[in-house]
Design a protein around this motif. Sequence first.
Motif, PDB file in Angstrom:
ATOM      1  N   GLY A   1      -1.398  24.993  18.728  1.00  0.00           N
ATOM      2  CA  GLY A   1      -0.659  24.275  17.699  1.00  0.00           C
ATOM      3  C   GLY A   1      -1.103  22.838  17.537  1.00  0.00           C
ATOM      4  O   GLY A   1      -0.362  22.007  16.999  1.00  0.00           O
ATOM      5  N   LEU A   2      -2.316  22.520  17.983  1.00  0.00           N
ATOM      6  CA  LEU A   2      -2.832  21.162  17.905  1.00  0.00           C
ATOM      7  C   LEU A   2      -3.845  21.051  16.770  1.00  0.00           C
ATOM      8  O   LEU A   2      -4.726  21.908  16.634  1.00  0.00           O
ATOM      9  CB  LEU A   2      -3.509  20.766  19.222  1.00  0.00           C
ATOM     10  CG  LEU A   2      -2.622  20.754  20.482  1.00  0.00           C
ATOM     11  CD1 LEU A   2      -3.483  20.507  21.715  1.00  0.00           C
ATOM     12  CD2 LEU A   2      -1.539  19.693  20.373  1.00  0.00           C
ATOM     13  N   PRO A   3      -3.752  19.994  15.949  1.00  0.00           N
ATOM     14  CA  PRO A   3      -4.743  19.814  14.884  1.00  0.00           C
ATOM     15  C   PRO A   3      -6.089  19.401  15.467  1.00  0.00           C
ATOM     16  O   PRO A   3      -6.177  18.930  16.608  1.00  0.00           O
ATOM     17  CB  PRO A   3      -4.139  18.689  14.031  1.00  0.00           C
ATOM     18  CG  PRO A   3      -3.293  17.908  14.996  1.00  0.00           C
ATOM     19  CD  PRO A   3      -2.737  18.918  15.966  1.00  0.00           C
ATOM     20  N   LEU A   4      -7.125  19.550  14.682  1.00  0.00           N
ATOM     21  CA  LEU A   4      -8.459  19.158  15.126  1.00  0.00           C
ATOM     22  C   LEU A   4      -8.771  17.710  14.798  1.00  0.00           C
ATOM     23  O   LEU A   4      -9.745  17.144  15.299  1.00  0.00           O
ATOM     24  CB  LEU A   4      -9.518  20.073  14.508  1.00  0.00           C
ATOM     25  CG  LEU A   4      -9.498  21.526  15.003  1.00  0.00           C
ATOM     26  CD1 LEU A   4     -10.472  22.383  14.200  1.00  0.00           C
ATOM     27  CD2 LEU A   4      -9.818  21.598  16.489  1.00  0.00           C
ATOM     28  N   ARG A   5      -7.931  17.083  13.945  1.00  0.00           N
ATOM     29  CA  ARG A   5      -8.131  15.674  13.586  1.00  0.00           C
ATOM     30  C   ARG A   5      -6.783  14.990  13.483  1.00  0.00           C
ATOM     31  O   ARG A   5      -5.779  15.615  13.117  1.00  0.00           O
ATOM     32  CB  ARG A   5      -8.868  15.560  12.246  1.00  0.00           C
ATOM     33  CG  ARG A   5     -10.284  16.078  12.258  1.00  0.00           C
ATOM     34  CD  ARG A   5     -10.885  16.197  10.863  1.00  0.00           C
ATOM     35  NE  ARG A   5     -10.700  14.991  10.070  1.00  0.00           N
ATOM     36  CZ  ARG A   5     -11.534  14.610   9.110  1.00  0.00           C
ATOM     37  NH1 ARG A   5     -12.599  15.334   8.844  1.00  0.00           N
ATOM     38  NH2 ARG A   5     -11.318  13.521   8.405  1.00  0.00           N
TER      39      ARG A   5
END
Length: 452
Positions: free
Chosen positions: A443-447
């Motif tokens: 659930g973590l964005p890449l940016r």
Amino acid sequence: MVDDVCPGCGKPLAGRTGRKGRSSVYCSAACRQRAYRERRAAPSDTAQGLIEEVGRQVRELVPAPPAVFYSGVSELATSVGRLRRIARMARDTAAPVTAPPVTEEPVMDESGAADLVTAGPVTEVALAESDFAALVESYGRELRVHCYRMSGSYDDAEDLVQETFLRAWRARDGFAGRASVRTWLYRIATNACLDFQRRTARRPQRYEPLPGMNHGAAEPPARITWLQPYPDDDLPSTEEQPDALAVSRETMELVFLAAIQHLPPRQRAVLVLRDVLGLAAAETAAALDMTVASVNSALQRARPTLRDHLPRRRADWTAEADVREREILARYMAAAERLDLTEVATLLSEDITLTMPPNPFWFVGREALVEFLSVSLDPASPMFLGHWRHLPARANGQLAAGGYVRRPGTTVYRAQVLDVLRVEGDRIVEITSFEPHLFPAFGLPLRLPADR
């Protein structure tokens, strides 16, 4: 307001005075498992039944009061998500064959209930695939965890679950019902994992020194290049998998996952089926085409090997320990964002170990690790990596931090590393740093934008 009674038997639930943690829904494990079995037997466990359930939920939606509306929409979203997974599984399971004859008539399932889909023509093959997908979809999470324990890799576990469902689809006519669907699927999944391990022939190695790098004076740790983290949010709930032992925190810890990679594949399978899933020796023997005596012998050999590769001390999981670990994680992330190497060092144990699978970097001991970090955290250093931000996460029942770096001259924080921490007392004793391609699974964005 919901009455404090068990929905299974109607008896009052025990009081929560002085107790911590989540309130119980059922009065006993028996009631919880009975409700679990009833849900498994519900009509919504067929594709058509779930479609009808979605229709009922849509019809019952009301926009007010807001709390009721939100609850109804959340329930609908869960059902639609499951229907989407079933449709995808049916699509992936279907073999590329010549299109069968199409009929406009309602298709009858085994129970005699008519298929009431009216959006278009329905084929018998498509219906069979959909119903099969609906049957096995609810086992997806626990099978993924099982394949992960066997392989040590999240990516490989995803592939192995798909292979399990494909094998089950091809072997569906041979399922005689002598065992439960769950046991049947576990047998197929275990053998898929064993075949995979025979193909890859993976064996843990030892890290080797890199020229010009201070790794510390201790013996190099084991190097398991395929080891990956597993997101806690993807673990089955106790309602999906009533056997709490099978989803216990201890058997998902990275140190446990790394330790069982040292076992030969068949010993690993026996240990997971017997000691983790709790299968009887006879069930394990049937699943692996072994004798009961062979199963017992393999388990006796596996347990000492496992103990030899586990740390001497294991964490005590209490509410107080969880609070302390979260405080340490918060301090760890804040210190990194301030580029405060002194504060980072105070959080590390003297014999801290850091590894970075699949990369060859490793450090044992606070002095060696701080020396390595000092170069990348110092803005005056020519090897300064950049400024950091972190988001908290959970992996393998442990606290983790998703690290993002804004390199000099740029304005965006890009995913850099997922640090999984093992804490003992008030110190971090182990950091396993993983590459960022699995951020979306957590659930973590890449940016991240430069502005908070």
